[in-house]
Scaffold this motif. Structure first.
Motif, PDB file in Angstrom:
ATOM      1  N   ARG A 187       5.935  38.242   8.733  1.00  0.00           N
ATOM      2  CA  ARG A 187       7.141  37.407   8.705  1.00  0.00           C
ATOM      3  C   ARG A 187       8.393  38.230   9.021  1.00  0.00           C
ATOM      4  NH1 ARG A 187       6.419  32.982   5.129  1.00  0.00           N
ATOM      5  NH2 ARG A 187       8.594  32.414   5.617  1.00  0.00           N
ATOM      6  N   VAL A 188       8.365  39.498   8.652  1.00  0.00           N
ATOM      7  CA  VAL A 188       9.538  40.350   8.810  1.00  0.00           C
ATOM      8  C   VAL A 188       9.645  40.908  10.228  1.00  0.00           C
ATOM      9  CG1 VAL A 188      10.614  42.509   8.048  1.00  0.00           C
ATOM     10  CG2 VAL A 188       9.603  40.959   6.358  1.00  0.00           C
ATOM     11  N   ARG A 193      14.380  45.004  14.292  1.00  0.00           N
ATOM     12  CA  ARG A 193      14.155  45.869  15.443  1.00  0.00           C
ATOM     13  C   ARG A 193      12.722  46.390  15.457  1.00  0.00           C
ATOM     14  NH1 ARG A 193      17.477  49.250  18.562  1.00  0.00           N
ATOM     15  NH2 ARG A 193      19.241  48.948  17.155  1.00  0.00           N
ATOM     16  N   ASP A 194      12.276  46.925  14.308  1.00  0.00           N
ATOM     17  CA  ASP A 194      10.917  47.437  14.187  1.00  0.00           C
ATOM     18  C   ASP A 194      10.668  47.762  12.724  1.00  0.00           C
ATOM     19  OD1 ASP A 194       8.374  48.206  14.915  1.00  0.00           O
ATOM     20  OD2 ASP A 194       9.046  49.608  16.474  1.00  0.00           O
ATOM     21  N   ILE A 195       9.443  48.123  12.417  1.00  0.00           N
ATOM     22  CA  ILE A 195       9.057  48.411  11.044  1.00  0.00           C
ATOM     23  C   ILE A 195       8.311  49.738  11.011  1.00  0.00           C
ATOM     24  CG2 ILE A 195       6.807  47.246  11.040  1.00  0.00           C
ATOM     25  CD1 ILE A 195       7.723  46.000   8.311  1.00  0.00           C
ATOM     26  N   PRO A 266      16.954  37.494   1.208  1.00  0.00           N
ATOM     27  CA  PRO A 266      16.456  36.110   1.237  1.00  0.00           C
ATOM     28  C   PRO A 266      15.225  35.931   2.115  1.00  0.00           C
ATOM     29  CG  PRO A 266      18.556  36.298   2.380  1.00  0.00           C
ATOM     30  CD  PRO A 266      18.356  37.574   1.657  1.00  0.00           C
ATOM     31  N   LEU A 267      15.094  36.726   3.169  1.00  0.00           N
ATOM     32  CA  LEU A 267      13.891  36.648   4.001  1.00  0.00           C
ATOM     33  C   LEU A 267      12.663  37.076   3.207  1.00  0.00           C
ATOM     34  CD1 LEU A 267      12.368  36.329   6.667  1.00  0.00           C
ATOM     35  CD2 LEU A 267      13.138  38.636   7.298  1.00  0.00           C
ATOM     36  N   LEU A 268      12.775  38.144   2.436  1.00  0.00           N
ATOM     37  CA  LEU A 268      11.666  38.604   1.609  1.00  0.00           C
ATOM     38  C   LEU A 268      11.335  37.592   0.517  1.00  0.00           C
ATOM     39  CD1 LEU A 268      12.652  42.366   1.247  1.00  0.00           C
ATOM     40  CD2 LEU A 268      10.789  41.430   2.638  1.00  0.00           C
ATOM     41  N   GLU A 269      12.349  36.952  -0.024  1.00  0.00           N
ATOM     42  CA  GLU A 269      12.122  35.922  -1.041  1.00  0.00           C
ATOM     43  C   GLU A 269      11.369  34.738  -0.430  1.00  0.00           C
ATOM     44  OE1 GLU A 269      12.568  33.960  -4.842  1.00  0.00           O
ATOM     45  OE2 GLU A 269      12.704  36.054  -4.201  1.00  0.00           O
TER      46      GLU A 269
END
Length: 276
Positions: A187-188, A193-195, A266-269
């Motif tokens: 989802r992230v 940009r990248d992880i 909020p995205l992680l939530e």
């Protein structure tokens, strides 16, 4: 707490982290033996890990005998001074086993329920991150004659939108939790940009402070994973927390530049990063 006591605690933490880092770096045998296992065959505790904690606890007992101690390898000693040390003698054990450089010694001092001193030493990088509450975050390297900075004040990266953020994270060793964390990462990834997955929470938090990451998040961290690195990140201007309105904890830990924090939390939530 007086500035003199903070300075003393920092000196003790730096000394213990330096000696433990040298032990781990110089004493790593080619046929590194596994002393025990934790929660799975991948999550190993090495003989060097245990030796490093014994070295650190010995230094703390000699120099600060009235302090309490919480250690990653099982030390849990009550104190009478109001100071408690939170120690991870080897953060990034699997990296260490494989000969990767991203492992660290993490030592924090707590007082009054909060962290007042944090040190993260990365011997293979020849770097030590340090922070004192209210005194900023700093990076020490080889010294004035070396090729790394000594006494460099740290600041997290300038504001950038989430889609330009480089985000660090970590994954559990237990399979069920790892699968959930992979779903969150899915989802992230499209939103940033990248992880990156570095393998040492203390270093990832310190890298947010140094501007090498825009953010770092993970579920399942322990107090010894968080204590020093979170203070270093905050003193460099990063925001830290967990779920909305909650502090960083094992449920969820997040450190990020202020602009990225406001979008990533909020995205992680929404993605359910806080549950298995």
């Amino acid at each position: 707490m007086s500035e003199e006591l903070k300075a003393e605690l920092l000196d003790v933490a730096l000394d213990a982290a330096r000696q433990a880092g040298e032990l781990l770096r110089d004493g790593r045998p080619a046929d590194l033996a596994v002393a025990a296992t934790k929660s799975s065959p991948i999550d190993v505790v090495t003989e060097m890990d245990i030796a490093a904690e014994k070295l650190i606890t010995g230094i703390l007992a000699r120099r600060r005998p009235e302090d309490g101690l919480l250690g990653e390898e099982g030390a849990d000693v009550p104190g009478t001074s109001g100071v408690r040390w939170v120690v991870d003698p080897l953060d990034g054990t699997v990296n260490y086993l494989y000969g990767l450089p991203s492992w660290s010694v993490s030592i924090a001092a707590e007082y009054g329920g909060g962290t007042v001193v944090g040190v993260v030493a990365a011997p293979m990088r020849r770097e030590t991150y340090r922070a004192v509450l209210g005194g900023g975050a700093w990076l020490d390297g080889d010294g004035p004659d070396g090729d790394r900075p000594d006494g460099l004040r740290l600041a997290c990266r300038a504001a950038a939108p989430l889609d330009q953020a480089l985000v660090g994270t970590g994954f559990a060793y237990l399979q069920a939790r790892k699968e959930q964390q992979a779903e969150v990462a899915l989802r992230v990834i499209p939103r940033v940009r990248d992880i990156r997955r570095g393998g040492s929470a203390a270093l990832d938090l310190s890298d947010v402070a140094a501007g090498r990451l825009d953010a770092y998040y993970e579920r399942g961290l322990n107090p010894w994973d968080l204590a020093a690195g979170e203070l270093i990140a905050r003193e460099a201007g990063a925001l830290t927390g967990g779920r909305p309105g909650r502090p960083a904890s094992g449920e969820l830990a997040l450190a990020a530049t202020p602009a990225v924090f406001a979008s990533l939390q909020p995205l992680l939530e929404e993605a359910g990063a806080w549950h298995d």
